[in-house]
Design a protein around this motif. Structure first.
Motif, short mmCIF file in Angstrom:
data_model
loop_
_atom_site.label_atom_id
_atom_site.label_comp_id
_atom_site.label_asym_id
_atom_site.label_seq_id
_atom_site.Cartn_x
_atom_site.Cartn_y
_atom_site.Cartn_z
N ARG A 76 1.90 50.88 16.20
CA ARG A 76 0.95 50.50 15.16
C ARG A 76 0.91 48.97 15.08
NH1 ARG A 76 3.75 54.64 12.14
NH2 ARG A 76 4.62 53.05 10.72
N PRO A 77 -0.10 48.41 14.46
CA PRO A 77 -0.12 46.95 14.31
C PRO A 77 1.18 46.45 13.68
CG PRO A 77 -2.23 47.85 13.67
CD PRO A 77 -1.32 49.03 13.92
N ALA A 87 -0.17 42.44 11.11
CA ALA A 87 -1.27 43.27 11.62
C ALA A 87 -1.68 42.91 13.05
CB ALA A 87 -2.48 43.22 10.70
N MET A 88 -0.81 42.22 13.78
CA MET A 88 -1.13 41.88 15.17
C MET A 88 -1.14 43.14 16.02
SD MET A 88 0.81 39.28 17.80
CE MET A 88 0.18 37.80 17.00
N ALA A 89 -2.15 43.25 16.89
CA ALA A 89 -2.22 44.39 17.81
C ALA A 89 -1.13 44.27 18.86
CB ALA A 89 -3.59 44.44 18.47
#
Length: 222
Positions: A76-77, A87-89
């Motif tokens: 998940r991010p 929230a980084m991919a």
């Protein structure tokens, strides 16, 4: 990465490229738990160890199916109070599993069967799948000369839940009144498995059978 199905393991290193101001948490999972597992499922990087690679272990699940298998390990991010990482991919890991199963249908015996018109010889042949099918596998049996032989049953369906058990098919000679000597015929096998391309239209060699005659030619005068 490629890993063998039978106990195959791949190790992937995960690290950050810069020091975070707050811990960075990654949550990993396999998109196909039936084909592969990943551990650990959670990795945490802090300002103290951000540059130290952490290992991600990917393990192939050994099954009894002959099928090409691939899956992806995803995170998940990233979760972090660091705005640069929050929230980084996270890149996926693509995995190809080298299957160790081979779709095969085994027929026994492989030698010619002997039947007779008198019904004293009552042989069987058996067949069995060597791997678990994806869906039902239907067998249809026909004889090349219905005047000389017959089989029971004429059709059988094997399901994924019963593939490990051999199935017997009886072969019997047909009695006639013609003194024609031993007659040869074959039992032909048609395999249909629309859900499983490995077994659909699988080529099975015909079973060879000889029907012994019980009639003689003679002229009787009383």
């Amino acid at each position: 990465v490629e890993i063998p199905e039978n106990g195959g393991v791949a190790i992937v290193s995960v690290t950050l490229t810069s020091e975070p101001t707050r811990p960075v948490i990654l949550h990993w999972s396999s998109d196909s738990g039936a084909d592969g597992l990943v551990a650990p499922q959670t990795q945490t990087f802090s300002s103290a160890d951000w540059s130290v690679p952490q290992q991600l272990t990917i393990t192939a699940v050994d099954d009894a199916r002959a099928e090409p298998t691939s899956f992806r390990v995803r995170s998940r991010p990233a979760v972090s109070a660091d705005s640069g990482y929050s929230a980084m991919a996270v890149p996926d890991v693509s995995v190809n599993v080298l299957d160790d199963d081979v779709a095969q249908i085994v027929i026994n015996p492989v030698t010619r069967l002997q039947v007779d018109e008198a019904g004293q010889l009552t042989p069987y042949f058996s067949f069995q799948l060597m791997t678990e099918p994806v869906g039902p596998v239907a067998f249809t049996f026909t004889v090349s000369n219905a005047d000389e032989g017959r089989v029971t049953p004429n059709d059988v369906t094997i399901s994924p839940g019963t593939w490990e058990y051999p199935v017997r098919v009886a072969v019997r000679g047909v009695d006639d009144t013609v003194a024609d000597g031993p007659q040869q015929f074959t039992v032909n096998v048609q395999v249909t498995a629309v859900d499983d391309p490995m077994y659909h239209n699988y080529a099975v060699l015909p079973i060879q059978v000889t029907n012994a005659d019980n009639d003689t030619s003679a002229i009787l005068v009383d």
